[in-house]
Design an enzyme around this catalytic site. Sequence first.
Site, PDB file in Angstrom:
ATOM      1  CG  ASP A 234      -1.535   1.689   1.509  1.00  0.00           C
ATOM      2  OD1 ASP A 234      -2.406   2.027   0.526  1.00  0.00           O
ATOM      3  OD2 ASP A 234      -1.201   1.908   2.825  1.00  0.00           O
TER       4      ASP A 234
ATOM      5  CG  ASP B   4      -1.546   7.763   0.172  1.00  0.00           C
ATOM      6  OD1 ASP B   4      -0.421   9.114   0.446  1.00  0.00           O
ATOM      7  OD2 ASP B   4      -2.387   8.175  -0.652  1.00  0.00           O
TER       8      ASP B   4
END
Length: 255
Positions: free
Chosen positions: A8, A10
């Site tokens: 991922d 952020d």
Amino acid sequence: MLEAIIFDVDGTLSETEEVHRRAFNEAFLAFGLEWRWDRPLYRELLKVTGGKERLTHYLRSYRPDFVADGGLASFVRDVHGYKTERYTGLIGEGAAELRPGIERLIGEARAAGIRLAIATTTTMANLAALLGSTLGPEALWMFEAVCAGDSVLSKKPAPDAYLDVLKHLDLPAVRCVAIEDSENGLWAARAAGVPVVVTRSGYTWNEAFEGAAVVVDNLDSGGQLGELPFQRIDLAILQRIVADGEPPSEAAVRR
Ligand code: XBP
Ligand code: MG
């Protein structure tokens, strides 16, 4: 066998959400709006992934009387476009750094021939800016499959970004491990069948993370995987997570 790590972005590669929040607030100012997203409000708004979706949700839930001249959709597109310019500008100035252990794990994976991928709801321009300013201008090419922003119909917690990455890697979900920082990300990966290591982040430290293989503060934190204590999240731990999730081989059953 572990074959790929899917990151991922952020909150996971970097604690970027404060930069996103600042960029949204600067966009509101530039559009003559007195709205200001503070941290408690942003924590609530983060439950909706994707900047355009988050802004639309804010308008519907917190500004129901707001009317935009050209319609809400084009207003959201314009404000978000400005926000993306501000975000990439700030990132280019060095507003975010990689979280502990990210560069190490990427290096370990590359040395061992483990494939790398990214599944994110953020905009591709934001991802390119972040990787460029932290790992260097060629960094995007280290990731064999990248699913970002609007390239899927439904953003996390829907599994679409993970399914897209798995399709590009041509790998079964159980041979991969996802690194995520939020429940939305965890649910997306689990819905696609991918085991998940959670590295809690500033906005998600108190989420429940049910269904994660392991939850740590960051990749350089120690912890326990079942009976197995570990000093950091490394390839051996990820291999173990994949092995625990796979049915035993015939040879192992005979032993
Ligand atoms: C977290 C997000 C992102 C950003 C905003 O994404 O929800 O939407 O907050 O990005 P990740 P955009 O899956 O990487 O944790 O404004 O570019 O949509
Ligand atoms: Mg995240």
